[in-house]
Enzyme design. Sequence first.
Site, PDB file in Angstrom:
ATOM      1  N   CYS A  81       0.888  -1.396   0.072  1.00 60.62           N
ATOM      2  CA  CYS A  81       0.063   0.120  -0.154  1.00 60.62           C
ATOM      3  C   CYS A  81       0.909   1.335   0.106  1.00 60.62           C
ATOM      4  CB  CYS A  81      -1.001  -0.044   1.143  1.00 60.62           C
ATOM      5  SG  CYS A  81      -2.372   1.134   0.746  1.00 60.62           S
ATOM      6  N   HIS A 180      -2.947  -5.290   1.267  1.00 60.35           N
ATOM      7  CA  HIS A 180      -2.425  -5.325   2.522  1.00 60.35           C
ATOM      8  C   HIS A 180      -2.502  -7.158   2.972  1.00 60.35           C
ATOM      9  CE1 HIS A 180      -2.325  -1.350   4.216  1.00 60.35           C
ATOM     10  NE2 HIS A 180      -3.386  -1.152   3.351  1.00 60.35           N
ATOM     11  N   GLU A 182      -0.858  -8.527   5.104  1.00 58.87           N
ATOM     12  CA  GLU A 182      -0.574  -8.535   6.689  1.00 58.87           C
ATOM     13  C   GLU A 182      -1.805  -8.507   7.722  1.00 58.87           C
ATOM     14  OE1 GLU A 182      -0.529  -4.077   6.079  1.00 58.87           O
ATOM     15  OE2 GLU A 182       0.071  -6.055   4.907  1.00 58.87           O
TER      16      GLU A 182
END
Length: 201
Positions: A81, A180, A182
């Site tokens: 991002c 994302h 994560e």
Amino acid sequence: MRGPVIGVLALQGDVREHLTALAGVGVHARPVRRPAELDAVDGLVVPGGESTTMSKLVDIFGLREPVDKRIAAGMPVYGSCAGMIMLAAEVLDGRPDQRGFAGIGMTVRRNAFGRQVDSFEAPVRVAGVDGPAFHAVFIRAPWVERVDPGVEVLGRVTGGPAVDRVVAVRQGNLLATSFHPELTGDLRLHRYFADLVAAAR
């Protein structure tokens, strides 16, 4: 021989989530805020967050030149991002004084998918990563408008109004995604990056 050590640029953004994901794939992960901490890692993650704030903090913490030098020397870096914006050679809709690391020959459009309220999720297949499409989370995300020769497009949005927009790229040891990983518990991209770091050592 010890395994690779991967740092997460810990100035702002999803630092803890990336550290957790890297630990989940068996990698030694540590936050990086100072040049001496950068010297101790084999690869670096530039997390999601706010790219204009991150670009200022990189200068305040004296990390710009050390990161630029490590990238030029071949250190693997993964940006998600805002990290994608930080790795782009050209940024559209950014602030005039915004400066990243310019490692990947691409043009990205900041906040391309819209504001926070326009955040969305979509399936994205990433070339070189086995298994089903990623359940990709986009939060005020950029997309890639143009790539230079030598930049490999790894993933595109597969449906919705942003269909076919480029959201994952690689150039040599540099990897970037608009989304994302994560935040989803899917560790395949972190494993892919860890393998990249191990191969570059």
